[in-house]
Design a protein around this motif. Structure first.
Motif, mmCIF file in Angstrom:
data_model
loop_
_atom_site.group_PDB
_atom_site.id
_atom_site.type_symbol
_atom_site.label_atom_id
_atom_site.label_comp_id
_atom_site.label_asym_id
_atom_site.label_seq_id
_atom_site.Cartn_x
_atom_site.Cartn_y
_atom_site.Cartn_z
ATOM 1 N N ALA A 1 -56.385 -24.583 27.167
ATOM 2 C CA ALA A 1 -55.357 -25.133 28.056
ATOM 3 C C ALA A 1 -55.249 -24.273 29.315
ATOM 4 C CB ALA A 1 -54.016 -25.203 27.339
ATOM 5 N N ARG A 2 -55.425 -24.900 30.446
ATOM 6 C CA ARG A 2 -55.331 -24.209 31.729
ATOM 7 C C ARG A 2 -53.880 -23.814 32.003
ATOM 8 N NH1 ARG A 2 -56.361 -27.446 37.089
ATOM 9 N NH2 ARG A 2 -55.543 -25.943 38.553
ATOM 10 N N THR A 3 -53.663 -22.606 32.477
ATOM 11 C CA THR A 3 -52.321 -22.135 32.817
ATOM 12 C C THR A 3 -52.198 -22.035 34.327
ATOM 13 O OG1 THR A 3 -52.198 -20.849 30.769
ATOM 14 C CG2 THR A 3 -50.659 -20.260 32.520
ATOM 15 N N ILE A 4 -51.120 -22.610 34.861
ATOM 16 C CA ILE A 4 -50.859 -22.505 36.293
ATOM 17 C C ILE A 4 -49.448 -21.951 36.493
ATOM 18 C CG2 ILE A 4 -52.400 -24.440 36.837
ATOM 19 C CD1 ILE A 4 -49.612 -25.871 37.603
ATOM 20 N N ALA A 5 -49.178 -21.490 37.694
ATOM 21 C CA ALA A 5 -47.856 -20.975 38.059
ATOM 22 C C ALA A 5 -47.336 -21.811 39.234
ATOM 23 C CB ALA A 5 -47.938 -19.501 38.419
ATOM 24 N N PRO A 6 -46.683 -22.940 38.934
ATOM 25 C CA PRO A 6 -46.237 -23.826 40.014
ATOM 26 C C PRO A 6 -45.087 -23.267 40.846
ATOM 27 C CG PRO A 6 -45.498 -24.661 37.903
ATOM 28 C CD PRO A 6 -46.374 -23.479 37.626
ATOM 29 N N GLU A 7 -44.366 -22.304 40.289
ATOM 30 C CA GLU A 7 -43.320 -21.613 41.043
ATOM 31 C C GLU A 7 -43.194 -20.206 40.496
ATOM 32 O OE1 GLU A 7 -39.274 -23.279 39.676
ATOM 33 O OE2 GLU A 7 -40.469 -25.083 39.935
ATOM 34 N N GLU A 8 -42.658 -19.314 41.300
ATOM 35 C CA GLU A 8 -42.528 -17.919 40.889
ATOM 36 C C GLU A 8 -41.651 -17.813 39.648
ATOM 37 O OE1 GLU A 8 -41.114 -13.665 42.755
ATOM 38 O OE2 GLU A 8 -41.684 -15.287 44.108
ATOM 39 N N GLY A 9 -42.136 -17.079 38.654
ATOM 40 C CA GLY A 9 -41.374 -16.871 37.430
ATOM 41 C C GLY A 9 -41.625 -17.904 36.349
ATOM 42 N N MET A 10 -42.545 -18.847 36.598
ATOM 43 C CA MET A 10 -42.853 -19.907 35.619
ATOM 44 C C MET A 10 -44.357 -20.077 35.478
ATOM 45 S SD MET A 10 -42.902 -23.978 36.036
ATOM 46 C CE MET A 10 -41.222 -24.500 36.160
ATOM 47 N N GLN A 11 -44.790 -20.266 34.233
ATOM 48 C CA GLN A 11 -46.169 -20.656 33.962
ATOM 49 C C GLN A 11 -46.135 -21.949 33.163
ATOM 50 O OE1 GLN A 11 -48.026 -17.322 31.984
ATOM 51 N NE2 GLN A 11 -48.700 -16.498 33.949
#
Length: 112
Positions: free
Chosen positions: A10-20
Protein backbone atom coordinates in the motif's frame (compact mmCIF):
# COMPACT_ATOMS: atom_id res chain seq x y z
CA UNK A 1 -10.22 -2.83 -8.19
CA UNK A 2 -8.01 -3.89 -5.32
CA UNK A 3 -10.00 -6.43 -3.34
CA UNK A 4 -6.80 -7.70 -1.68
CA UNK A 5 -4.02 -5.39 -0.56
CA UNK A 6 -0.89 -6.36 1.39
CA UNK A 7 0.14 -3.67 3.86
CA UNK A 8 3.67 -3.52 2.47
CA UNK A 9 2.28 -2.88 -1.03
CA UNK A 10 0.00 0.00 0.00
CA UNK A 11 1.43 3.33 -1.10
CA UNK A 12 1.68 5.94 1.67
CA UNK A 13 1.23 9.62 0.92
CA UNK A 14 1.16 12.76 3.07
CA UNK A 15 -1.68 14.91 1.69
CA UNK A 16 -1.28 17.44 4.51
CA UNK A 17 1.27 18.10 7.22
CA UNK A 18 0.84 15.74 10.16
CA UNK A 19 -1.17 13.11 8.22
CA UNK A 20 -0.27 10.01 6.25
CA UNK A 21 -2.80 8.07 4.14
CA UNK A 22 -2.89 4.56 2.65
CA UNK A 23 -5.57 3.23 0.32
CA UNK A 24 -6.23 -0.37 1.29
CA UNK A 25 -8.77 -2.89 -0.10
CA UNK A 26 -11.62 -1.49 -2.17
CA UNK A 27 -14.10 -2.22 -4.92
CA UNK A 28 -16.66 -0.05 -6.72
CA UNK A 29 -18.82 0.32 -3.59
CA UNK A 30 -16.44 0.34 -0.59
CA UNK A 31 -13.00 1.71 0.19
CA UNK A 32 -10.82 1.13 3.25
CA UNK A 33 -8.34 3.90 4.13
CA UNK A 34 -5.70 3.94 6.87
CA UNK A 35 -4.71 7.30 8.31
CA UNK A 36 -1.87 8.10 10.67
CA UNK A 37 -2.16 11.43 12.49
CA UNK A 38 0.57 13.18 14.45
CA UNK A 39 -0.46 14.59 17.82
CA UNK A 40 -1.84 18.09 17.29
CA UNK A 41 -2.82 17.56 13.63
CA UNK A 42 -5.93 19.53 12.73
CA UNK A 43 -7.73 18.46 9.58
CA UNK A 44 -9.42 20.78 7.14
CA UNK A 45 -13.16 21.22 7.71
CA UNK A 46 -14.86 19.58 4.72
CA UNK A 47 -17.74 17.48 3.46
CA UNK A 48 -18.14 14.84 0.78
CA UNK A 49 -21.08 12.80 -0.55
CA UNK A 50 -19.63 9.54 0.82
CA UNK A 51 -20.76 7.92 4.06
CA UNK A 52 -17.72 7.43 6.29
CA UNK A 53 -17.29 4.83 9.03
CA UNK A 54 -14.43 5.75 11.38
CA UNK A 55 -12.61 3.29 13.67
CA UNK A 56 -9.81 4.46 15.96
CA UNK A 57 -7.13 1.76 16.07
CA UNK A 58 -4.82 3.63 18.44
CA UNK A 59 -4.53 7.07 19.99
CA UNK A 60 -7.37 9.57 20.31
CA UNK A 61 -9.12 12.06 18.02
CA UNK A 62 -11.78 14.74 18.37
CA UNK A 63 -14.35 14.94 15.59
CA UNK A 64 -16.76 17.81 15.01
CA UNK A 65 -19.71 17.11 12.74
CA UNK A 66 -22.99 18.95 12.29
CA UNK A 67 -22.55 20.83 15.57
CA UNK A 68 -21.72 17.69 17.56
CA UNK A 69 -18.30 16.98 19.08
CA UNK A 70 -17.10 13.49 19.96
CA UNK A 71 -13.81 12.31 21.40
CA UNK A 72 -12.92 8.84 20.16
CA UNK A 73 -10.18 6.63 21.59
CA UNK A 74 -8.74 3.27 20.57
CA UNK A 75 -11.60 0.85 19.93
CA UNK A 76 -14.24 3.58 19.40
CA UNK A 77 -16.10 4.08 16.13
CA UNK A 78 -18.62 6.46 14.62
CA UNK A 79 -20.30 7.33 11.32
CA UNK A 80 -20.19 10.59 9.40
CA UNK A 81 -23.12 10.68 6.98
CA UNK A 82 -22.51 11.86 3.45
CA UNK A 83 -22.89 15.61 2.95
CA UNK A 84 -22.21 16.47 6.61
CA UNK A 85 -19.46 19.02 7.19
CA UNK A 86 -16.85 17.66 9.60
CA UNK A 87 -13.35 18.15 10.98
CA UNK A 88 -10.97 16.00 13.00
CA UNK A 89 -8.13 16.79 15.40
CA UNK A 90 -5.54 14.36 16.75
CA UNK A 91 -5.43 14.54 20.54
CA UNK A 92 -2.64 11.94 20.48
CA UNK A 93 -0.61 10.27 17.75
CA UNK A 94 -3.31 8.08 16.17
CA UNK A 95 -4.03 5.37 13.65
CA UNK A 96 -7.53 5.50 12.19
CA UNK A 97 -9.33 3.28 9.68
CA UNK A 98 -12.00 4.87 7.48
CA UNK A 99 -14.48 2.97 5.32
CA UNK A 100 -16.14 5.00 2.58
CA UNK A 101 -19.19 4.16 0.52
CA UNK A 102 -19.44 4.63 -2.34
CA UNK A 103 -15.76 4.41 -3.25
CA UNK A 104 -13.76 7.68 -3.17
CA UNK A 105 -12.81 8.19 -6.80
CA UNK A 106 -10.46 11.01 -5.71
CA UNK A 107 -8.45 8.46 -3.70
CA UNK A 108 -8.19 5.86 -6.49
CA UNK A 109 -5.25 7.77 -7.96
CA UNK A 110 -3.28 6.86 -4.83
CA UNK A 111 -3.40 3.17 -5.70
CA UNK A 112 -0.34 1.92 -7.42
Amino acid sequence: MSAFVKTEDARTIAPEEGMQRQVLAHNDQLMLIRHYFEKGWVGTRHSHPHHQLVYVVSGAIRAEMAGRVVEARAGDSFVVDGGVEHQATALEASEVLDVFTPVREDYRELVG
